[in-house]
Enzyme design. Structure first.
Site, PDB file in Angstrom:
ATOM      1  N   LYS A  94      56.794 -46.131   8.376  1.00 59.63           N
ATOM      2  CA  LYS A  94      57.644 -46.172   9.573  1.00 59.63           C
ATOM      3  C   LYS A  94      57.596 -47.503  10.333  1.00 59.63           C
ATOM      4  O   LYS A  94      58.570 -47.855  10.999  1.00 59.63           O
ATOM      5  CB  LYS A  94      57.278 -45.019  10.516  1.00 59.63           C
ATOM      6  CG  LYS A  94      57.734 -43.685   9.977  1.00 59.63           C
ATOM      7  CD  LYS A  94      57.451 -42.553  10.926  1.00 59.63           C
ATOM      8  CE  LYS A  94      57.940 -41.263  10.281  1.00 59.63           C
ATOM      9  NZ  LYS A  94      57.828 -40.100  11.143  1.00 59.63           N
ATOM     10  N   ASP A 140      62.183 -39.141  15.942  1.00 56.73           N
ATOM     11  CA  ASP A 140      60.977 -38.297  16.045  1.00 56.73           C
ATOM     12  C   ASP A 140      60.699 -37.860  17.481  1.00 56.73           C
ATOM     13  O   ASP A 140      60.325 -36.716  17.724  1.00 56.73           O
ATOM     14  CB  ASP A 140      59.749 -39.064  15.520  1.00 56.73           C
ATOM     15  CG  ASP A 140      59.724 -39.159  14.009  1.00 56.73           C
ATOM     16  OD1 ASP A 140      60.140 -38.195  13.351  1.00 56.73           O
ATOM     17  OD2 ASP A 140      59.286 -40.192  13.494  1.00 56.73           O
TER      18      ASP A 140
END
Ligand code: SKM
Length: 287
Positions: free
Chosen positions: A73, A109
């Protein structure tokens, strides 16, 4: 699954390692099918050494977009043409959209996590959070919670090579929001006890306790838990981590990572297709 792959099927997918456990392919392919969209979603196990090559290849074949999971990420940001302001701030991306070779990195997220907590009936705005971990998902949750009005966040992480980088992130979030974010060493259990006493929610955003290491647990001292503390885990494999088991045993409210996966995925889905994911239907079928 879609009835048929055609000459015009648009590819989406997931890059990470491991990915075999992921529910994302089921969730997205079912949603494409329900909305009659000519798209497909596949999971690709990609090592850190191959990440750049994978992104170059996906750009070359004009993928519509993809999700990024651990451990990529942060690294993926280096291969984007553009980052959204929040991804720029936290240095993390979990959703990429490709507009004819131009890759934009987003993070869903944080919004996914906050929606999942709200969906579970918990109210954390104006309250305090104790957050374990400072990787891509943790950073996204921290920034979004601060932007949404969580009053205070105590982050606990190991004092390792990324400590200073996390401190810079904390400074940025403090500068740009009204939230009061502080960084502490994971081994400081005296302070952790104090943070938890003051918090309404504990969020495990580390991978500690994820399959196959299900016997691992970020907090083992059961005296740190008190009844009615909300204990949430971003892990969804297993559905109930050792942390959640211990928390339940001590009278805490709990929340696993499944609904976060659903809501972050719904946001990615909308970015790629411009349409809303049929959330209730997907929830009923897979969650
Ligand atoms: O951020 C998400 C990612 O988009 C998908 C995923 C999965 O499929 O397990 C997990 C998270 O990292």
């Amino acid at each position: 699954m879609n009835e048929m792959i055609t000459g015009q099927t648009r590819l989406t997918g997931l890059l990470g390692s491991p990915v075999a456990h992921s529910i994302s392919p089921m969730m997205h392919n079912e949603a494409f099918h329900q909305l009659n969209l000519d798209f497909v979603y596949l999971a690709f196990d990609v090592s850190s050494d191959n990440l750049k090559k994978a992104v170059d290849g996906l750009r070359a074949i004009n993928i519509r977009g993809f999700n990024v999971t651990m451990p990529h990420k942060n690294e993926i940001c280096n291969y984007m043409d553009k980052l959204t302001p929040i991804s720029e701030m936290i240095g993390a991306v979990n959703t990429v959209i490709n507009d004819n070779g131009h890759l934009t990195g987003h993070t869903t997220d944080g919004t996914g996590y906050l929606k999942a907590v709200e969906d579970a009936g918990y109210h954390i705005i104006g309250k305090k959070m104790t957050l374990l971990g400072a990787g891509g998902s943790a950073a996204s949750i921290c920034a979004q919670a601060a932007l949404d009005g969580v009053a205070e966040i105590d982050i606990y992480k190991r004092k390792n090579a990324t400590w200073n980088q996390t401190q810079l992130l904390v400074d940025k979030i403090n500068k740009h929001t009204n939230c009061n974010v502080s960084l502490y060493d994971f081994s400081d259990t005296t302070n952790l006890r104090k943070s938890l006493k003051e918090s309404s929610i504990l969020t495990n955003a580390t991978s500690i306790g994820m399959e196959p290491n299900i016997e691992n647990c970020p907090i083992t001292d059961e005296t740190l838990f008190y009844p009615e503390l909300i204990v949430s885990d971003i892990i969804y494999h297993p559905k109930e981590t050792k942390l959640l088991k211990i928390a339940k045993r001590n009278g805490c409210f709990t929340c696993n990572g499944l609904y976060m996966l659903l809501y972050q995925g719904a946001a990615s889905f909308e970015l790629w297709t411009g349409q809303k994911m049929p959330i209730s239907l997907i929830k009923e079928k897979y969650f």
